[in-house]
Scaffold this active site. Structure first.
Site, PDB file in Angstrom:
ATOM      1  N   LYS A 282       0.860  -1.185   0.000  1.00 47.13           N
ATOM      2  CA  LYS A 282       0.000   0.000   0.000  1.00 47.13           C
ATOM      3  C   LYS A 282       0.893   1.231   0.000  1.00 47.13           C
ATOM      4  O   LYS A 282       1.667   1.465   0.929  1.00 47.13           O
ATOM      5  CB  LYS A 282      -0.892  -0.007   1.235  1.00 47.13           C
ATOM      6  CG  LYS A 282      -1.787   1.212   1.342  1.00 47.13           C
ATOM      7  CD  LYS A 282      -2.750   1.067   2.491  1.00 47.13           C
ATOM      8  CE  LYS A 282      -3.562   2.330   2.692  1.00 47.13           C
ATOM      9  NZ  LYS A 282      -4.494   2.196   3.820  1.00 47.13           N
TER      10      LYS A 282
ATOM     11  N   ARG B 229     -10.741   9.747   2.617  1.00 45.18           N
ATOM     12  CA  ARG B 229     -10.596  10.374   3.937  1.00 45.18           C
ATOM     13  C   ARG B 229     -11.750  11.329   4.193  1.00 45.18           C
ATOM     14  O   ARG B 229     -12.210  11.465   5.319  1.00 45.18           O
ATOM     15  CB  ARG B 229      -9.228  11.049   4.056  1.00 45.18           C
ATOM     16  CG  ARG B 229      -8.115   9.996   4.088  1.00 45.18           C
ATOM     17  CD  ARG B 229      -6.724  10.583   4.181  1.00 45.18           C
ATOM     18  NE  ARG B 229      -5.714   9.555   3.943  1.00 45.18           N
ATOM     19  CZ  ARG B 229      -4.453   9.788   3.603  1.00 45.18           C
ATOM     20  NH1 ARG B 229      -4.025  11.036   3.480  1.00 45.18           N
ATOM     21  NH2 ARG B 229      -3.615   8.791   3.403  1.00 45.18           N
TER      22      ARG B 229
ATOM     23  N   LYS C  55       2.111  12.248   7.737  1.00 44.47           N
ATOM     24  CA  LYS C  55       1.361  12.079   6.481  1.00 44.47           C
ATOM     25  C   LYS C  55       1.291  10.606   6.050  1.00 44.47           C
ATOM     26  O   LYS C  55       1.161  10.305   4.868  1.00 44.47           O
ATOM     27  CB  LYS C  55       1.990  12.885   5.326  1.00 44.47           C
ATOM     28  CG  LYS C  55       2.162  14.362   5.597  1.00 44.47           C
ATOM     29  CD  LYS C  55       0.964  15.155   5.107  1.00 44.47           C
ATOM     30  CE  LYS C  55       1.129  16.642   5.278  1.00 44.47           C
ATOM     31  NZ  LYS C  55       0.870  17.144   6.631  1.00 44.47           N
TER      32      LYS C  55
ATOM     33  N   GLU D 294       7.781  -6.550   0.929  1.00 49.60           N
ATOM     34  CA  GLU D 294       6.576  -6.470   1.773  1.00 49.60           C
ATOM     35  C   GLU D 294       5.670  -7.673   1.523  1.00 49.60           C
ATOM     36  O   GLU D 294       5.135  -8.274   2.452  1.00 49.60           O
ATOM     37  CB  GLU D 294       5.786  -5.176   1.465  1.00 49.60           C
ATOM     38  CG  GLU D 294       6.447  -3.904   1.942  1.00 49.60           C
ATOM     39  CD  GLU D 294       6.183  -3.635   3.426  1.00 49.60           C
ATOM     40  OE1 GLU D 294       5.485  -4.416   4.083  1.00 49.60           O
ATOM     41  OE2 GLU D 294       6.712  -2.611   3.922  1.00 49.60           O
TER      42      GLU D 294
ATOM     43  N   LYS E 219      -2.223  -1.519  -3.886  1.00 52.91           N
ATOM     44  CA  LYS E 219      -3.067  -0.326  -3.833  1.00 52.91           C
ATOM     45  C   LYS E 219      -2.223   0.931  -3.878  1.00 52.91           C
ATOM     46  O   LYS E 219      -1.178   0.950  -3.232  1.00 52.91           O
ATOM     47  CB  LYS E 219      -3.844  -0.410  -2.524  1.00 52.91           C
ATOM     48  CG  LYS E 219      -4.725   0.747  -2.185  1.00 52.91           C
ATOM     49  CD  LYS E 219      -5.275   0.509  -0.810  1.00 52.91           C
ATOM     50  CE  LYS E 219      -6.043   1.709  -0.372  1.00 52.91           C
ATOM     51  NZ  LYS E 219      -6.489   1.618   0.995  1.00 52.91           N
TER      52      LYS E 219
HETATM   53  C1  PBG Z   1      -6.961   3.355   5.774  1.00 53.36           C
HETATM   54  C2  PBG Z   1      -7.516   3.135   4.417  1.00 53.36           C
HETATM   55  C3  PBG Z   1      -7.437   4.062   3.403  1.00 53.36           C
HETATM   56  C4  PBG Z   1      -8.093   3.504   2.307  1.00 53.36           C
HETATM   57  C5  PBG Z   1      -8.564   2.245   2.673  1.00 53.36           C
HETATM   58  N1  PBG Z   1      -8.183   2.022   4.001  1.00 53.36           N
HETATM   59  C6  PBG Z   1      -6.897   5.450   3.382  1.00 53.36           C
HETATM   60  C7  PBG Z   1      -5.601   5.762   3.951  1.00 53.36           C
HETATM   61  O1  PBG Z   1      -4.692   4.933   4.030  1.00 53.36           O
HETATM   62  O2  PBG Z   1      -5.469   6.915   4.347  1.00 53.36           O
HETATM   63  C8  PBG Z   1      -8.236   4.208   0.996  1.00 53.36           C
HETATM   64  C9  PBG Z   1      -9.219   3.685   0.039  1.00 53.36           C
HETATM   65  C10 PBG Z   1      -9.595   4.635  -1.038  1.00 53.36           C
HETATM   66  O3  PBG Z   1      -8.987   5.693  -1.233  1.00 53.36           O
HETATM   67  O4  PBG Z   1     -10.552   4.294  -1.739  1.00 53.36           O
HETATM   68  N2  PBG Z   1      -6.916   2.345   6.652  1.00 53.36           N
END
Ligand code: PBG
Length: 309
Positions: free
Chosen positions: A176, A186, A199, A216, A231
């Site tokens: 990720k 968010r 951040k 990872e 992702k």
């Molecule tokens: C955080 C999480 C995020 C997303 C899924 N789980 C955002 C982040 O890491 O700040 C993002 C998914 C999206 O943007 O559609 N646990």
């Protein structure tokens, strides 16, 4: 000679659920709502009827229930646990995926505990284990740690096993990246926009790296991940392909909120033809090696496929 065919069972539908009584549209995600619990339930039923096999749940937590430690995440009657129970009564065969991370629940908006401006990896792990267990006990099929703390897959696996939850799968957000593409998400979960200095860069990955992605992924497989997730999606298909080719492990991709925003805006403004662009992007994920795609367009794609291409 067509090599790739996108099918409805390649799709996973993410659903936002709110504590509020009224559903509200997410400004930066036109057409997507934070649903109240009953509407979220109806939507999961709709996904099932369209042939989608799994939904992924994310909560919007009101300010008064957030705190430094994300305590609400560990309450057995929080909105996610209640929704999982309802979905499982309604559609027992619909797969339910619960996110494991503290960010919807913490005042900091971080996925882990923060002390003196730093994310405390090891102390966070115990909370993630508890969160995974209550989600599993509520009936979810897959827990999905999206927090990016180190060592959490092994700890969660052991903890679930010790508590008689050997059959709950773990989908690890193994790869990720720290990305601008999460901004609409968010907003959707009303997470703090003030993440401080970190951040999320101290625990999410640098978008310049790909060898690190393999490292990872290999660590998470060793720790017991059943499924790997890469992702964001469309800009990271090279990473997805490399991870799939290297490990031959079930590997899913997440077309994240920022991607939804870009495509949806172009569709709404008439620049892109909806059907064409959705079939193209979803097929490209599959061509690159995705075994499943998490996408906010899942219902739209399912409808297109049902109609026949
Ligand atoms: C955080 C999480 C995020 C997303 C899924 N789980 C955002 C982040 O890491 O700040 C993002 C998914 C999206 O943007 O559609 N646990």
């Amino acid at each position: 000679v067509q090599e790739t065919t996108i099918l409805v069972n390649d799709l996973i539908y993410p659903i936002f659920v709110t504590y509020e009584n009224k559903s509200s549209e997410i400004k930066s995600m036109p057409g997507i709502f934070r649903y109240n619990i009953e509407e979220a339930l109806d939507l999961s039923q709709k996904a099932k009827e369209l042939g989608i096999n799994a939904v992924a749940l994310f909560p919007e937590v009101p300010k008064e229930l957030k705190d430094e430690r994300g305590s609400e995440a560990l309450k057995v009657n929080n909105i996610i646990c209640r929704l999982v129970e309802k979905i499982k009564i309604n559609s027992p065969s619909l797969g339910v995926i619960c996110d494991v991370a503290l960010d919807p629940y913490t005042t900091s908006g971080h996925d882990g505990l923060v002390e003196n401006g730093k994310i405390i990896n090891d102390k966070t792990l115990d909370l993630l284990c508890e969160q995974a267990l209550i989600n599993s006990q509520a009936g979810c099929d897959i827990v999905a740690p999206s927090d990016m703390m180190d060592g959490r897959i092994k700890k969660i696996r052991n903890f679930l096993d010790q508590n008689n939850k050997q059959e709950t799968l773990i989908m690890s957000y193994a790869v990720k990246y720290s990305s601008s593409m999460y901004a609409p998400f968010r907003e959707a979960i009303s997470a703090s926009s003030n993440l401080g200095e970190d951040k999320k860069k101290s625990y999410q990955m640098d978008f310049c790296n790909i060898n690190e992605a393999l490292k990872e992924a290999s660590m998470d497989i060793k720790e017991g991940a059943d499924i790997l997730l890469v992702k964001p999606g469309i800009m990271y298909l090279d990473v997805l392909k490399e991870v799939k080719k290297t490990f031959k492990h079930p590997t899913f991709s997440y077309q994240v909120s920022g991607e939804y925003f870009m495509l949806k805006k172009a569709i709404l403004s008439g620049i892109f033809n909806e059907e064409d662009i959705l079939l193209e992007t979803s097929s490209c994920f599959k061509r690159a090696g995705a075994d499943a795609i998490i996408t906010y367009f899942a219902l739209d794609i399912a409808k297109i496929l049902k109609k026949g291409i």
